[in-house]
Design an enzyme around this catalytic site. Structure first.
Site, PDB file in Angstrom:
ATOM      1  N   SER A 182       0.794  -1.224   0.000  1.00 43.96           N
ATOM      2  CA  SER A 182       0.000   0.000   0.000  1.00 43.96           C
ATOM      3  C   SER A 182       0.826   1.273   0.000  1.00 43.96           C
ATOM      4  O   SER A 182       0.352   2.319  -0.449  1.00 43.96           O
ATOM      5  CB  SER A 182      -0.942   0.003   1.205  1.00 43.96           C
ATOM      6  N   HIS A 210      -5.581  -4.042  -1.463  1.00 47.63           N
ATOM      7  CA  HIS A 210      -5.312  -2.950  -2.392  1.00 47.63           C
ATOM      8  C   HIS A 210      -5.205  -3.424  -3.839  1.00 47.63           C
ATOM      9  O   HIS A 210      -4.955  -2.602  -4.730  1.00 47.63           O
ATOM     10  CB  HIS A 210      -4.021  -2.225  -2.001  1.00 47.63           C
ATOM     11  N   LYS A 241     -12.494  -0.836   0.328  1.00 47.20           N
ATOM     12  CA  LYS A 241     -11.671  -0.075  -0.609  1.00 47.20           C
ATOM     13  C   LYS A 241     -12.357  -0.072  -1.979  1.00 47.20           C
ATOM     14  O   LYS A 241     -13.366   0.598  -2.131  1.00 47.20           O
ATOM     15  CB  LYS A 241     -10.256  -0.655  -0.645  1.00 47.20           C
TER      16      LYS A 241
END
Length: 394
Positions: A182, A210, A241
């Site tokens: 990340s 991610h 996310k």
């Protein structure tokens, strides 16, 4: 007693402020999106994990409303007692179908998924071989487990092989890596990790937080990127996310692993089930992901454009195959000045520094979204140039 402790905390906080490293919470006064309101001023948001721009998607909002109407506001229970609805089972199946895995277990967040995955599966006779830049939730999860710990340098396959050799006498070996790291934005070399796992009789776990929704032609993560769908033993991830930006985490993988987690994973056994509205929106989100690839295509085009233009303007950016562009500032205090001045330019970004990243590696992490328009990207680039001139005179 607290008077002494209070004095200690006050001094520590004062030192943090004096170093220019005090974290101020910034209040958003609107829905999450490419454009947000902060202190009554419109800003472009480049620091959210809203990779596909789904945080304010009308279809997901409507699905959440219908889910609450049909199944209520909350579960008011841990799942193994009375907390499972048909919606939860449906979402678990949709996640498994999306990643090509055998079964899925839901958690309140991926931090819980990573915190609850190791201890039920591995013991003192076993080994966990972990990438040095893995997320804090993986590090904490490993600490809760009695397995022997080995660490290899970030994405360094020679070092990984050395650690696998060091762990050769252990009963079971599990290699653990983020799919996308990340802070740097680099993708793990899963193809090479898988080859070493086969060579040294090890299993593999990937945190797709991610990378899911971002990496791979259809956003199915690093297993799609390296043509390994269904071949990795454990995947963890989040709905917070790219997948709508709300709450919820999951572990998906081999059915026996998921079954054991249902029996012994403490965050699962002792935390409330996900709220029905979130689950219903999650189900709709995975349907949308299967219907069209438009958002992934837009995200990939935006990211390629932004990183290329930033490099053309002379900014020092980490190599990235994700939606993360780490603009290197190096000095911690300067990174905070950069972030503050960027906000004055109408750009919402965050400066990261030690201990989130190594000392001397402070950076502005820019996160691109499918919701960003080309003019948004250009405005961000121009703001970086303006702030660079103000701070560095060039």
């Amino acid at each position: 007693m607290y008077a002494k402790f209070q004095e200690y905390l006050q001094k520590e906080i004062a030192n943090i402020k004096a170093d220019g490293l005090y974290k101020e919470e910034r209040i958003i006064e609107s829905a999450q999106g490419a454009e947000i309101m902060v202190k009554g001023k419109k800003c472009l948001n480049f620091c959210a994990n809203n990779y596909l721009g789904l945080a304010g998607n009308p279809e997901l909002i409507e699905a959440a409303k219908k889910g609450m109407d049909a199944r209520g506001f909350g579960m008011a229970s841990v799942r193994f007692i009375c907390g499972c609805q048909d919606l939860h089972k449906l979402l678990e199946q949709k996640i498994a179908d999306f990643f090509g895995t055998e079964d899925t277990i839901l958690y309140a967040a991926c931090f819980d998924a990573n915190g609850g995955v190791f201890e039920p599966l591995l013991g003192p006779e076993d080994a966990i071989i972990s990438d040095s830049l893995n997320h804090a939730s993986i590090i904490d999860g490993v600490r809760l487990c009695k397995a022997q710990r080995f660490r290899y340098k970030n994405a360094d396959m020679e070092d990984l092989e050395a650690q696998l050799q060091a762990a050769k006498n252990c009963r079971f070996r599990l290699i653990v890596t983020d799919g996308v790291f990340s802070m740097d934005g680099n993708v793990c070399p899963l193809d090479k990790i898988y080859e070493l796992a086969q060579k040294y009789d090890a299993m593999v776990m990937v945190d797709e937080s991610h990378s899911a929704g971002v990496v791979g032609k259809t956003g199915r993560g690093v297993t799609e990127r390296f043509n390994l769908r269904g071949q990795i033993e454990i995947l963890t991830g989040t709905l917070g996310k790219a997948f709508g930006g709300a709450m919820g985490g999951f572990t998906t993988g081999k059915k026996e692993i998921i079954d054991m987690l249902r029996q012994r994973s403490r965050p699962y056994l002792f935390s409330n089930s996900m709220a029905p509205g979130l689950v219903a929106a999650g189900c709709r989100m995975f349907d949308m992901m299967s219907e069209t690839n438009e958002l992934q295509d837009k995200l990939h085009a935006n990211t390629e454009y932004f990183i290329r233009r930033m490099k053309e303007e002379g900014f020092d950016c980490k190599p990235s195959e994700s939606a993360i562009c780490a603009v290197m500032i190096y000095d911690a205090a300067k990174s905070q000045i950069y972030a503050k001045k960027m906000q004055e330019q109408g750009i919402f970004v965050t400066g990261f520094y030690y201990p989130v990243v190594p000392k001397g590696q402070a950076r502005i992490r820019v996160q691109v979204s499918a919701a960003h328009k080309r003019e948004h990207l250009d405005k961000c680039i121009e703001a970086f140039k303006t702030v660079r001139t103000e701070i560095e005179g060039k």
